[in-house]
Design an enzyme around this catalytic site. Sequence first.
Site, PDB file in Angstrom:
ATOM      1  N   GLY A 180       0.830  -1.200   0.000  1.00 30.55           N
ATOM      2  CA  GLY A 180       0.000   0.000   0.000  1.00 30.55           C
ATOM      3  C   GLY A 180       0.864   1.248   0.000  1.00 30.55           C
ATOM      4  CE  LYS A 181      -2.003   6.786  -2.656  1.00 30.39           C
ATOM      5  NZ  LYS A 181      -3.158   5.963  -3.024  1.00 30.39           N
TER       6      LYS A 181
END
Length: 483
Positions: A253-254
């Site tokens: 994820g980010k």
Amino acid sequence: MENKTRVRFAPSPTGELHVGNARTALFNWMFARHEGGRFILRIEDTDESRSDSAYQTSLLEDLKWLGLTWDEGPDIGGDYGPYRQSERLDLYEAHLKKLVDADLVYPCYCTEDELEEERQTLILAKRMPRYLGKCRNLGAGEREALAASGRKPSYRFKVPQTTIEFHDLIRGPMRFEGEAMGDFIIVRSNGMPAYNFAVVIDDHRMSVTHVIRGEDHLSNTALQIMLYRAFGFEEPTFAHHCLILGRDHAKLGKRHGSVSVGEFRRQGFLPEALVNYLGLLGSSFAGGREILSRDEMIEAFSLSRASKSGAVFDEDKLRWLNAAYIRNAATDNLLRRLEPFLRAAGYRPETLDTAWLTNVLETVKGELTTLAEIGDHIDLFFDERYSLSKEAERLLASPGAREVIGAFDEYLQRGEGDPGDIYAAAIRHAKEKSGVRGRDLFMPVRAALTGKLKGPELDRIFVALGVDSVRKRLAQVKKTLSI
Ligand code: GLU
């Protein structure tokens, strides 16, 4: 005759294309190309609050950039369109009617708040949160009263209390207990179809033969199979690949860094490198090969080689591959791709001599990891950007270095002819005159010519700079060092 294999990539336009989804697209694309089948692009945009047409455009651009071309899709059409779910609403409505008529679904009038309360109660009681079926057995009168109170119903599928089993091409036999699942929504109260409902109708209507997607959809597959059976549709074959994980083994994820194809593109990764890396990730190729062309990947592709456990995203490996692709790229091709990066670094490629720039690129391309680094590697070829770094200045201050520079310059003052020959002769002269050799001989020359301590081969730098520019730089160095 064309193979009947049909696969699809079905992104929701709710953000930039994530590398995990790009990998799903790649698997489907490779499978279709390997089998000689068709690769379909379908846009799943029924969640109006989260879908954005700008993301739809960027999804198509990113897929094209990766070279994952589709045979049917929203932009090019095909025999099974439309290819945007928002344009297929009539179809979903007709299919809802079929299930209503067969008494396989029911309207649910529960509000968000009521559903949330039920969820919390179940969690507190340490039970699995699911819909307990409050509206399943409402009488006609109760339904009328709720409708009259202004509540808009969603439609829920009556989940049969059976076991759902299927064979996954990657994970083998799978089994889900219907008892553990609540009646799920197939059409929302705003009239829009829910994902599990629309996807079954579309995959069936588009004659999709193989559904290849991430393992996060496994439990959805169980629900979808219930719908296939309710409609009497033939089920496709399913394959759920592992997800891409961050170094901490959580879903990528980010917070792990760059995760979208657009980010990697803007940082100067080549699509060939990204595709090669994503194809390699959680998969293996014969003989442990790591650098494979598209055709080789298609040829070698097999779902049976896809790993079941998550694949950790290793950006260093991607960088390594990118560097290899840059190094091996044809220079004229690389030059074209570098244009935006050169501009971003403040250069105006159209003002530069192409033959000279090509030569410079030949000289530095082995040093690049990403295209975006180009500015830091070619600045040394521009006199107006030339300056001595602190380290270079320090290195040049030693007596040995001063002597090398003095002798090197001495030769240059009179040397004439081919620049490559001049360089070799000047080095020879500096070596003989100063008695210095090896690193101690080359480092001062490098520092003086480029202002830096690292870079490509000196002889190539010399030729690309040309004798005049070298003379100017040496004059500047001599002045700084008072030689
Ligand atoms: N729109 C879904 C997603 O982006 C598609 C999943 C599927 O392939 O069925 O996750």
